[in-house]
Design an enzyme around this catalytic site. Structure first.
Site, mmCIF file in Angstrom:
data_model
loop_
_atom_site.group_PDB
_atom_site.id
_atom_site.type_symbol
_atom_site.label_atom_id
_atom_site.label_comp_id
_atom_site.label_asym_id
_atom_site.label_seq_id
_atom_site.Cartn_x
_atom_site.Cartn_y
_atom_site.Cartn_z
ATOM 1 N N GLU A 116 2.617 5.155 -11.952
ATOM 2 C CA GLU A 116 1.685 5.440 -10.853
ATOM 3 C C GLU A 116 0.389 6.014 -11.432
ATOM 4 O O GLU A 116 0.361 7.148 -11.889
ATOM 5 C CB GLU A 116 2.308 6.442 -9.875
ATOM 6 N N LYS A 156 7.329 10.413 0.176
ATOM 7 C CA LYS A 156 7.113 11.313 -0.955
ATOM 8 C C LYS A 156 7.086 12.762 -0.472
ATOM 9 O O LYS A 156 6.285 13.104 0.404
ATOM 10 C CB LYS A 156 5.790 10.948 -1.635
#
Length: 212
Positions: free
Chosen positions: A43, A132
């Site tokens: 990421e 998340k």
């Protein structure tokens, strides 16, 4: 099919490397070290100058062996830039309806941050697959257990405060994966990309042992 591939790899590897760097070159070096260590979920955050260039380069060089995504995406414009650069998933610190709709339109997994059950409910209604928990250190594994009581079907990935020592607690609480940032990439400050590779190997090995 791409969405299934990304989500499958997320669960298979179980760890996402969160790459925050001072420039695209450093981001690529950090990511390469992680991939060499077997950590195949990358990421690249948009706090990194030239993040889209780093994503483009990483997809070109490692696209067949790793899944490259974008992080710290705050709006649909940035999400579109990331997707055009080749990002295969999009992560945000908080939920944004328009970003969710854009990612869903293009079949890209969107992983927004959440703090409440209400936010989870709205995210799920708009096709979000993974939520998340950020910052994870402010809540802890017990919070995940509490959330999964009324919502056992929710896939949660904590980021922030997750390390090799407490990773087991998060996974046992029911998390689908964990995001690792500075606890993985800190050696880059001294140019020790070899240590990042070793840490990546340790995280991947730990996940495999815990998921047996």
């Amino acid at each position: 099919m791409k969405k299934l591939k990304v989500l499958g790899n997320l669960q298979k590897c179980g760890v996402v490397a969160v790459i925050r760097a001072e420039n695209a070159e450093d981001a690529c070096k950090m990511s390469a070290a992680c991939i060499e260590g077997g950590l195949t979920n990358i990421e690249v955050t948009f706090t990194t100058p030239g993040a889209e260039e780093a994503i483009r380069r990483l997809v070109s060089e490692y696209g067949k062996q790793a899944v490259i995504g974008a992080g710290t995406v705050l709006d649909p414009v940035t999400a579109r830039i990331a997707i055009l650069a080749g990002a295969e998933f999009v992560v945000s610190p908080s939920f944004d309806k328009e970003t969710a709709q854009l990612c869903n339109l293009y079949g890209i997994p969107y992983m927004p941050g959440f703090l409440t059950l209400g936010e989870i409910k709205e995210a799920l209604k708009l096709g979000v697959d993974v939520l998340k928990l950020f910052p994870g250190s402010a809540f802890g594994p017990d919070f995940v257990k509490a959330v999964k009581g009324p919502m056992p079907h929710v896939s949660i990935m904590p980021t922030g405060g997750v390390d090799l020592e407490n990773m087991e607690q998060w996974l046992k609480a029911g998390c689908i994966a964990v995001g690792i940032g500075s606890n993985l990439t800190a050696p880059a400050k001294q140019g020790r990309y070899d240590q990042i590779m070793e840490l990546a190997e340790a995280y991947v090995s730990k996940y495999r042992a815990l998921s047996k």
